[in-house]
Motif scaffolding. Structure first.
Motif, mmCIF file in Angstrom:
data_model
loop_
_atom_site.group_PDB
_atom_site.id
_atom_site.type_symbol
_atom_site.label_atom_id
_atom_site.label_comp_id
_atom_site.label_asym_id
_atom_site.label_seq_id
_atom_site.Cartn_x
_atom_site.Cartn_y
_atom_site.Cartn_z
ATOM 1 N N GLY A 8 0.829 -1.205 0.000
ATOM 2 C CA GLY A 8 0.000 0.000 0.000
ATOM 3 C C GLY A 8 0.857 1.247 0.000
ATOM 4 O O GLY A 8 1.787 1.381 0.807
ATOM 5 N N ASP A 9 0.559 2.180 -0.901
ATOM 6 C CA ASP A 9 1.328 3.416 -1.002
ATOM 7 C C ASP A 9 0.427 4.637 -0.801
ATOM 8 O O ASP A 9 0.626 5.679 -1.410
ATOM 9 C CB ASP A 9 2.037 3.501 -2.368
ATOM 10 N N THR A 33 2.194 -1.395 -4.569
ATOM 11 C CA THR A 33 0.866 -0.793 -4.709
ATOM 12 C C THR A 33 0.206 -1.273 -5.997
ATOM 13 O O THR A 33 0.891 -1.487 -7.010
ATOM 14 C CB THR A 33 0.932 0.745 -4.705
ATOM 15 N N GLU A 35 -1.936 0.577 -7.516
ATOM 16 C CA GLU A 35 -2.218 1.763 -8.311
ATOM 17 C C GLU A 35 -1.079 2.031 -9.284
ATOM 18 O O GLU A 35 0.037 1.540 -9.120
ATOM 19 C CB GLU A 35 -2.449 2.982 -7.414
ATOM 20 N N THR A 106 -3.355 -1.360 2.952
ATOM 21 C CA THR A 106 -4.036 -1.453 1.658
ATOM 22 C C THR A 106 -5.364 -0.714 1.597
ATOM 23 O O THR A 106 -5.984 -0.634 0.539
ATOM 24 C CB THR A 106 -4.282 -2.932 1.297
ATOM 25 N N THR A 128 -9.946 6.994 -5.744
ATOM 26 C CA THR A 128 -8.611 7.178 -6.297
ATOM 27 C C THR A 128 -8.545 8.435 -7.166
ATOM 28 O O THR A 128 -9.560 9.039 -7.518
ATOM 29 C CB THR A 128 -8.207 5.972 -7.165
#
Length: 412
Positions: A8-9, A33, A35, A106, A128
């Motif tokens: 997770g970022d 991540t 994303e 996350t 997002t």
């Protein structure tokens, strides 16, 4: 050399990575991540969707930020499982990444409304940066919109409608916005603010199903009462589904989120969690709690990293969160846990000024301030001091709060 892996970022994962590099300069740090872009400001993406901000100020870290700190960043990477015995993270590409200490950060994915048509084109969720871009494009082309979800994310959708000139209907299941934290007096201020922005609250409503045109694009929402609301655009914000499916079989305790102690440690050795996803032990509340604010997530990431790098857990997470809304002509701020409490005190001071404080066992556990945010630091101070002040609510409801007017704390 210690190997740290962070899944997770978001702000908690990134905060942890930065802290780990400071605490353990010689370690290996990997951030994973799903994303396609590094950390950005999740608070500001709503301003982009409203058409108020270009993209540039929203990005926080470029990829070279990680390179400069010798942090390995894996974008567009999905974790499929964690082998807690072997200390290995498995990814969708078949890669195996070993760790000595692991942080799960996350977050969640917006929950889809479980009704027919909810996956139609033109129906958006807000989480997002990519979501914000799509919402902006869709809202700019829309004349009418529907918003579902009477909470802190739902009102961001309503604000997008207002800013983009979309005639909006805000469908709420109850009789007011954020009914678990606001009574009618406070909610009425919000309702009036929405109407001034061109968004009409519709109470005791919701969505039974969405209608679509022949191209599969949403064109109406029908509520359980049979009322039909035409829309070119719809926003749904009914909560988060936490991203924990990859933890199946890991033995990590979950209870509507990952259960951690005050050190952000899970029940499994060498695994920590931070951010929205945690059910953390709140040392001020004296019980497990959850919090989705940016500041809280950032601090949890820092605390987790400090404790991951230490030989023994060194620092507790002690934090009074706050969440502000800036869509109206008046300010709004919630702090702590405003939906909890066994006692409450409130007062309305004007058309746009209201205050509500929640108490548990005589101590402040949270509250909501509308119009005048000046008492927030004093209320947070009382929370951190854990002073029993519920029996002196009148002092706390004075327009100008003076803590010197509180009776001295009695020795027990």
């Amino acid at each position: 050399m210690t190997e740290y892996v962070i899944i997770g970022d978001g702000i908690s994962g990134s905060s942890a990575a930065e802290t780990l590099r400071e605490e353990d300069p010689d370690s290996e740090i990997t951030v994973i991540t799903d994303e396609g872009e590094p950390l950005y400001n999740r608070i500001l993406i709503k301003e982009h969707a409203k058409g108020k901000l270009p993209e540039a100020p929203i990005s926080i870290h470029e990829e070279d930020w990680y390179e400069e700190r010798d942090i390995e960043l894996s974008l567009d990477t999905h974790v499929t499982s964690v082998d807690t015995d072997a200390h290995v993270v498995h990814t969708h590409s078949g890669e195996e990444i070993s760790y000595d200490k692991l942080l799960v950060a996350t977050g969640g994915t917006p929950t889809q409304l479980p009704v027919d048509g909810s996956d139609a084109d033109g129906i958006h969720h807000f989480w997002t940066f990519q979501d914000a871009r799509a919402i902006k494009e869709s809202a700019e082309a829309a004349d009418t919109g529907v918003v579902v979800g009477a909470g802190l994310l739902g009102i961001d959708f309503a604000a997008v409608c207002g800013s983009q000139g979309v005639e909006g209907k805000y469908l709420m299941r109850g009789d007011r916005w954020w009914r678990y934290a606001l009574t009618a007096d406070g909610a009425d201020i919000i309702h009036d603010g929405l109407r001034e922005k061109g968004v009409e609250p519709v109470f005791d409503s919701g969505v039974d199903h969405f209608e679509t045109d022949e191209d599969g694009h949403v064109n109406a929402a029908v509520d359980p009462n049979g009322e039909r609301y035409e829309c070119d655009f719809a926003g749904v914000a009914i909560g988060l589904t936490f991203n924990t499916e990859f933890l199946r079989g890991s033995g990590i305790e979950q209870d509507n989120g990952i259960v951690v102690d005050e050190y952000m440690q899970t029940n499994v050795d060498d695994i920590y969690a931070a951010g929205d996803i945690t059910q953390f032990y709140d040392v001020l509340l004296g019980e497990q709690a959850q919090n989705g604010s940016w500041g809280s997530a950032k601090e949890q990431g820092r605390i987790a990293a400090v404790n991951m790098a230490a030989d023994d857990e060194a620092e507790e997470f002690e934090w009074v969160s706050s969440y502000s809304i800036t869509h109206f002509d008046f300010p709004f701020l919630s702090f702590g846990h405003p939906t909890l409490g066994d006692e409450h005190a409130e007062r309305r001071y004007s058309d746009t000024e209201w205050r509500r404080i929640a108490f548990k066992d005589g101590k402040i556990v949270g509250g909501v301030l509308i119009g005048d945010l000046s008492p927030q630091s004093k209320f947070k101070q009382l929370m951190r001091e854990q002073r029993e002040v519920a029996d002196q609510a009148e002092v706390l409801l004075e327009q100008s709060v003076d803590l010197d007017n509180l009776a001295p704390t009695q020795e027990k």
